[in-house]
Write an enzyme that holds these catalytic residues in place. Structure first.
Site, PDB file in Angstrom:
ATOM      1  N   SER A 316       0.835  -1.111  -0.121  1.00 51.31           N
ATOM      2  CA  SER A 316      -0.058   0.022  -0.079  1.00 51.31           C
ATOM      3  C   SER A 316       0.874   1.108  -0.124  1.00 51.31           C
ATOM      4  CB  SER A 316      -0.890  -0.037   1.295  1.00 51.31           C
ATOM      5  OG  SER A 316      -1.555   1.389   1.211  1.00 51.31           O
ATOM      6  N   GLY A 491      33.280  32.468 -16.487  1.00 49.21           N
ATOM      7  CA  GLY A 491      32.315  33.851 -16.290  1.00 49.21           C
ATOM      8  C   GLY A 491      30.993  33.163 -15.517  1.00 49.21           C
ATOM      9  N   THR A 504      35.139  36.372 -16.996  1.00 52.38           N
ATOM     10  CA  THR A 504      36.542  36.187 -16.164  1.00 52.38           C
ATOM     11  C   THR A 504      37.298  37.018 -17.217  1.00 52.38           C
ATOM     12  OG1 THR A 504      37.474  34.288 -17.206  1.00 52.38           O
ATOM     13  CG2 THR A 504      36.118  33.956 -15.255  1.00 52.38           C
ATOM     14  N   ASP A 532      31.711  26.870 -16.574  1.00 57.22           N
ATOM     15  CA  ASP A 532      32.525  25.567 -16.632  1.00 57.22           C
ATOM     16  C   ASP A 532      32.726  24.965 -14.955  1.00 57.22           C
ATOM     17  OD1 ASP A 532      35.639  27.738 -16.545  1.00 57.22           O
ATOM     18  OD2 ASP A 532      33.828  27.655 -15.233  1.00 57.22           O
TER      19      ASP A 532
END
Length: 737
Positions: A316, A491, A504, A532
């Site tokens: 159940s 970034g 960056t 990244d």
């Protein structure tokens, strides 16, 4: 004339006031004892606000059958006016009877719905009766609110549940995973409410009753103690009826052998239930001194019986849902609930093929207590659902819309596509190189392309599109079917829009750049873009140490410091997409300057650039070179020289590396204390050096509960490319990202 205008304005105002005060007409349809336990709290909530809601109750299904307890009476005892009772069950308890019951319900429902004309029909769960309700309402242009959609249980119920979800206009689901399933099914996120299970509102507030022993004794006799009895409830699995009957017989044999008082409920009305009842009677369960066989127990009393049981056994949904709230041990037999989320109180016996296996499970579970679990609710579902109902705008178009993922120029399926290897085009935009790879489903890089990353935006985009186009052409020759393009870039990235927000310093002219549109337009493929560090975490989740781990953090130790966090199997992006900027966790108020403009960040201590800076400083002070160190005069100074000098006994170099390791370790401890992952994966060129000292720092400085968390180094050679590929492979094939 003035009087006429005044009367007209007054009339309009009365109409506006009437419209504003008009109550929402809500029809709640209940089919059986189980769904009433979920619907009743909502019905009480609606009834408590008569100025806002007009409640209509429709009863059908097994509620009206004597063999199943005539459970419509408990609805009347709860003081609800039943507007319609529909006898919709065709007896037979086989597959054909279930189909005929759906047909009979579809014949009878139109008259009722036409008479009631509800604004909203509330339908629960995954029963065949509920499918008939949803079908009738959808065809009659009645809005549908579906409860408990998006869940997975592992039987035909899944197909029915998902079919109802597709017919429903609104959804009130119980768990975060169910919500994600509905979104993956292309349901509109704005029409999905993560409410929790309504039955939890009642059970969490009422399971600590003082008279629980009176309830136990009334059902099981005077000589039964708390935690010294079993609750058994097993239903047929309609896709494998014979196996269901076999498991039921084995369960009864095991319970007889286990020799504990057992409260056993009759199975539901699905195909196969008649045969299961025959098995029960053949074994003499109804006359057995250790058993009490019942057709129905009021929900409030059933809560007490489950809460204080020594164990619950069967298949159940109550075992994997409600029982977890009490920490009651549960044995789930067979496949009926194996797809559901469960607490640690549930022991699955999926292949319940022997009496001994079930008996051993009883020995393991009986009498234990587990931590209470609130996976399915926190006791506040009904207020959320009522608030959600108040927001429904009946003037909105009735036709529901679906939120399909962006796909362009879909290709028709043919034998060539079936024989091809499903693959992704992965792009890694680094500070030095631009790389593109064809990655197959297993994570193997079929072919890789590398070029120097141009300094200007125009040249970079031109080269990127050319490399992707070349790879797409080569994929045909390599028998790879490209499903989409995944882009990993430095970034801050908005993955929802496919836009690089800020770059960056390593990648020039790389802010506010829409990557998705030009790549998708050129290649006619769906495109995913992410940071990244996040891609490295996705790579670990699909191909690395993070596979099968629900919560972990990946830390990249390379030129800079980055990473990603997986929490509850989901990548954490944050409200402005800067979550998991791990390199910029501050570990000192007056540390060295970081590339981000701040000071004292992990990256300013432990990145490859930071180690290179310290290596150059020592070299300029003539403190770097030691005996045995091979170093050419014209050779550029790097972090590798610092590490080599430390290994050869240079105390100055060793001090720099100790400070870097400590900074990284302290930063990771901050991560452990905030999101509490169960694993930390170090990736990048410096990972192998940092692994041992970081593990040591965690064991020394972290809270006791976090000191044992393991730190491992990644085995993946190309995490950025594999992470970019995983966005495509997961989403395009299973839609989980």
């Amino acid at each position: 004339m003035q009087s006429t205008v005044s009367q007209h304005v007054s009339h309009l105002w009365r109409n506006v006031s009437y419209c504003e005060k008009r109550r929402l007409r809500v029809c709640v349809a209940t089919c059986n004892r189980a769904d009433y336990s979920k619907l009743a709290p909502i019905m009480f909530g609606l009834k408590a606000h008569p100025d806002e809601f007009e409640l209509e109750v429709v009863v059908l299904g097994s509620h009206l059958i004597d063999d199943y307890g005539n459970t419509f009476r408990m609805i009347e005892q709860d003081d609800f006016d039943i507007g319609s009772k529909l006898h919709t069950i065709v007896r037979g308890e086989d597959e054909a009877a279930m189909v005929e019951s759906v047909g009979l319900a579809l014949v009878k429902l139109p008259d009722v719905l036409q008479r009631l004309r509800p604004d909203i029909l509330v339908v629960h769960g995954d029963r065949f009766d509920a499918l008939a309700l949803a079908t009738a309402a959808a065809l009659m242009n009645i809005r549908i609110l579906h409860l408990e959609g998006g869940e997975v249980s592992g039987t035909i119920d899944d197909s029915i549940r998902h079919a109802i979800s597709k017919l429903a206009h609104y959804h009130a689901c119980c768990t975060h995973m169910a919500e994600q399933h509905l979104i993956a099914m292309c349901e509109d996120h704005s029409r999905i409410l993560l409410a929790g299970c309504p039955s939890y509102d009642k059970l969490l507030s009422s399971h600590h009753r003082e008279d629980y022993m009176d309830i136990i004794k009334s059902w099981l006799g005077d000589n039964v103690g708390e935690h010294d009895y079993i609750v058994a409830l097993q239903h047929p699995v309609t896709t494998d009826i014979q196996q269901s009957i076999k498991i039921y017989g084995l369960m009864l044999d095991a319970l007889i052998s286990f020799n504990k008082r057992t409260l056993i409920l009759f199975p539901n009305i699905d195909a196969g239930s008649k045969e299961m009842v025959r098995v029960m009677r053949k074994k003499g369960i109804e006359q057995h001194t250790n058993f009490r066989a019942v057709k129905h127990i009021p929900f409030e009393q059933f809560i007490q019986l489950v809460c204080h049981a020594g164990c619950m056994i069967g298949n159940s949904s109550c075992g994997v849902r409600e029982a977890g709230a009490f920490g009651t041990p549960v044995i789930n037999l067979g496949t009926r609930q194996t797809g559901r989320e469960t607490g640690e109180n549930v022991l699955h016996v999926r292949d319940a093929d022997t009496h001994n296996k079930i008996y051993h499970a009883l020995e393991l579970q009986f009498g234990k207590r587990y931590p209470c679990s609130k996976i399915y609710g926190d006791g506040s579902a009904v207020p959320r659902i009522l608030k959600f109902l108040r927001t429904i705008d009946l003037s909105e178009p009735l036709q529901k819309t679906f939120c399909f993922p962006p796909v362009k120029d879909s290709i028709s399926q043919d034998i060539d596509h079936i024989l091809e290897t499903q693959s992704a085009l992965a792009v890694d935009l680094g500070g030095t190189n631009l790389r593109v790879a064809i990655v197959c489903m297993r994570g193997n890089i079929v072919k890789k392309y590398t070029q120097s990353n141009p300094k200007t935006f125009e040249d970079r985009m031109q080269l990127l599109l050319k490399m992707c186009a070349d790879a797409t052409r080569d994929a045909v020759c390599l028998n790879c079917r490209i499903l989409g393009v995944g882009v990993s870039t430095g970034g801050r990235v908005n993955p929802q829009e496919g836009v690089v927000l800020h770059s960056t310093k390593l990648i020039q002219e790389w802010s506010s750049v829409d990557l998705r549109t030009p790549i998708s337009d050129a290649l006619h493929l769906p495109v995913w873009v992410d940071n990244d560090g996040n891609c490295a975490a996705l790579a670990e989740r699909k191909f690395g140490h993070g596979k099968g781990v629900e919560n972990f953090a990946t830390v990249i130790t390379g030129t800079g410091i980055g990473g990603g966090i997986i929490h509850q199997n989901e990548l954490v992006h944050g409200s402005t997409f800067c979550a998991a900027e791990l390199g910029h966790i501050m570990v000192s108020l007056d540390g060295p300057e970081c590339s981000c403009g701040s000071s004292g960040c992990i990256e300013a201590y432990a990145s490859g650039m930071a180690l290179q800076r310290e290596a150059k400083r020592l070299h300029d002070e003539d403190l770097l070179k030691v005996e045995g160190m091979d170093m050419k005069h014209s050779e550029p100074i790097t972090a590798a020289h610092l590490i080599n000098a430390a290994r050869l006994g240079n105390s100055k170099a060793d001090a720099v590396l100790n400070k870097a390791s400590t900074a990284l370790g302290v930063g990771i401890i901050n991560i452990l204390h905030i999101v509490n992952p169960s694993l930390v994966i170090l990736s990048g060129v410096l990972a192998s050096y940092y692994q041992v000292p970081v593990q040591r720092i965690i064991s020394e400085r972290a809270l006791i509960s976090a000191q044992s968390i393991k730190v491992v180094t990644s085995d993946l050679e190309e995490p950025a490319l594999l992470g970019a590929a995983s966005m495509v492979l997961d989403y395009a094939t299973r839609r989980i990202y």
